[in-house]
Scaffold this active site. Structure first.
Site, PDB file in Angstrom:
ATOM      1  N   GLU A 170      38.548  43.612  31.547  1.00 49.51           N
ATOM      2  CA  GLU A 170      39.610  44.567  31.220  1.00 49.51           C
ATOM      3  C   GLU A 170      39.643  44.980  29.752  1.00 49.51           C
ATOM      4  OE1 GLU A 170      43.292  42.845  32.575  1.00 49.51           O
ATOM      5  OE2 GLU A 170      42.735  43.006  34.680  1.00 49.51           O
ATOM      6  N   GLU A 358      39.817  41.292  40.790  1.00 46.34           N
ATOM      7  CA  GLU A 358      41.190  40.766  40.750  1.00 46.34           C
ATOM      8  C   GLU A 358      42.097  41.656  41.579  1.00 46.34           C
ATOM      9  OE1 GLU A 358      43.106  40.101  36.933  1.00 46.34           O
ATOM     10  OE2 GLU A 358      41.235  39.314  36.100  1.00 46.34           O
TER      11      GLU A 358
HETATM   12  O1  IFM Z   1      46.599  37.252  34.466  1.00 47.48           O
HETATM   13  C1  IFM Z   1      46.018  38.498  34.305  1.00 47.48           C
HETATM   14  C2  IFM Z   1      44.521  38.368  34.088  1.00 47.48           C
HETATM   15  O2  IFM Z   1      44.223  37.539  33.024  1.00 47.48           O
HETATM   16  C3  IFM Z   1      43.922  39.727  33.821  1.00 47.48           C
HETATM   17  N1  IFM Z   1      44.306  40.684  34.824  1.00 47.48           N
HETATM   18  C4  IFM Z   1      45.691  40.768  35.193  1.00 47.48           C
HETATM   19  C5  IFM Z   1      46.248  39.391  35.496  1.00 47.48           C
HETATM   20  C6  IFM Z   1      47.740  39.494  35.874  1.00 47.48           C
HETATM   21  O3  IFM Z   1      48.456  40.047  34.815  1.00 47.48           O
END
Ligand code: IFM
Length: 454
Positions: A170, A358
């Site tokens: 990210e 994710e």
């Molecule tokens: O916890 C985070 C993760 O580290 C990166 N993506 C989003 C998740 C939830 O906020």
């Protein structure tokens, strides 16, 4: 809610996984030669995180990883996405490797492999060595080179066993929250002036890809982007423009260089006052080196209108009548299908296969006397979002796998331990792990939904 029996079938080679990240679960921040990271500094600065929470202990995964992998094996997942803490490998971000740091990840990889779980290693999930931040962090052009050297060190040790390499997690979030708005480490408020952070991360990604290839790693190589469709709150021109601005900041700044080999035309107009001379000849060719996969992290779309307190003129507003998670994020599963099909429309054949690296939700879990949580709201979220992924696949998007965020409750950055995303509850007083109802649900989905045709 629909039970797993009625759940759509995914291809037999679809990869089911869970995800975590080093600073969010490991703890042991001063052990075995680990150097400080920007998140140690930030979380220990009063007022920066909820309740002053830090990752000092987190889930103590550093010491409890064996139990954690036994629990993970019970889910039946085929892959585990974890991240490697750069300051464990190079405590000051450069120079010789710390053997004890490499040993830890070597143990993790072998432990998961012994349980039939393929390692998906993220090289950078935000824990930049503090020593590099002291030299300007991602604003500086030599950090990408340091990142590539670190990637080479890790590849030399783990390159024969890691199945998926993810260079960055990210980069948008690092630029926006770490350097533009200051709500994440290292806490700068440069607003649009943070653009060099975006470019230097992308350059670091390109250099790291080249380092991984030079090391002839056995696994596939990709990057993980946070992505979100952006919807204007109305058809008013100002709102439509506001949506286009956020789309550029959130999605296109990172997708276009990777898959179109250029930045969007509107870059200079939107990052007003930023130093765009950081983009040098040859950078975009490196950044757009073809990848084996794109990792997509999706949680929610954004609805925006013109205005807002910052200089960019966009303000995120609610979706009327739409439920939200404990993070306040709107639950709009169909936006996941939209995101994936739009990616294909935008990048065409240049888009590599996609892994959802994710997806998940925080809810205010209420444990019973044994610490068990009947988290129906999380199950409903995951159920709807997996169906949305399936719909995108049925529409032709090449999605190869899904990693649920997160395996364990963990340190949710500025929100500290207040927000829980796990399939497994962690009692932060005792560090006891207790699978939630969503753990059992995910296990059934994996068992019953693999092996079919789309
Ligand atoms: O916890 C985070 C993760 O580290 C990166 N993506 C989003 C998740 C939830 O906020």
């Amino acid at each position: 809610m629909t039970g797993p029996a009625q759940f759509p079938q995914f291809p037999s080679d679809f990869v089911w996984g869970v995800a975590t990240a080093s600073y969010q679960i490991e703890g042991a921040v001063a052990e075995d030669g680990r150097g400080p990271s920007v998140w140690d500094t930030f979380s220990h600065t009063p007022g920066k995180t909820h309740n002053g929470d830090t990752g000092d202990v987190a889930d103590d995964h550093y010491h409890r990883y064996l139990d954690d992998f036994n629990l993970m094996a019970g889910l039946g997942v085929g892959a585990y996405r974890f991240s490697i803490a750069w300051p464990r490998i190079q405590p000051t971000g450069e120079g010789p490797a710390n053997p004890l740091g490499l040993d830890f990840y070597d143990r993790l990889v072998d432990t998961m492999l012994a349980r039939g779980i393929s390692p998906a290693a993220t090289l950078y999930h935000w824990d930049l060595p503090q020593a590099l931040e002291d030299r300007g962090g991602w604003m500086q052009r030599d950090i990408p080179q340091r990142f590539a050297e670190y990637a080479a060190v890790v590849a030399e040790r783990l390159g024969d066993r890691v199945s998926y390499w993810i260079t960055l997690n990210e980069p948008f979030v690092v630029t926006a929250f770490g350097y533009a708005l200051g709500t994440h480490a290292p806490g700068h408020r440069l607003l649009a002036g943070a653009f060099p952070v975006a470019h230097h991360q992308l350059l670091g990604h390109g250099l790291a890809v080249s380092a991984l290839k030079s090391a002839s790693v056995a696994g596939q190589i990709g990057i993980t982007n946070a992505m979100a469709p952006v919807h204007p709150a109305s058809s008013d021109r100002a709102d439509v423009t506001a949506a286009a601005v956020l789309d550029l900041l959130h999605n296109q700044t990172y997708g276009d260089p990777l898959f179109a080999g250029r930045y969007p035309d509107e870059l200079a107009a939107i990052y007003r006052g930023a130093d765009l001379s950081v983009i040098r000849d040859g950078d975009l060719a490196l950044i757009s080196t073809p990848l084996d996969f794109l990792g997509v992290n999706f949680y929610n779309p954004h609805r925006v209108q013109a205005g807002g307190p910052e200089q960019l003129g966009t303000e995120i507003v609610e979706y009327p009548g739409v439920p939200t998670t404990a993070m306040g994020w709107p639950v709009v599963p169909e936006a996941f299908t939209e995101l994936l099909t739009d990616l294909v429309a935008r990048y065409g054949p240049a888009l590599p296969p996609v892994y959802i690296t994710e997806n998940g939700a925080a809810y205010d879990d209420r444990p019973d006397a044994d610490g068990r949580v009947q988290d129906d709201d999380r199950i409903a979220y995951l159920d709807a979002h997996l169906r949305a992924v399936h719909a995108a696949m049925a529409a032709g998007v090449d999605v190869r796998g899904y990693f649920c965020w997160s395996f364990l409750d963990n340190f949710e950055w500025a929100e500290g331990y207040d927000k829980r995303f796990g399939l497994v509850r962690v009692d932060y007083d005792t560090l006891k792990r207790t699978p939630k109802a969503s753990y059992d649900w995910y296990r059934s989905v994996i068992a019953k939904s693999s092996g079919g045709a789309l």
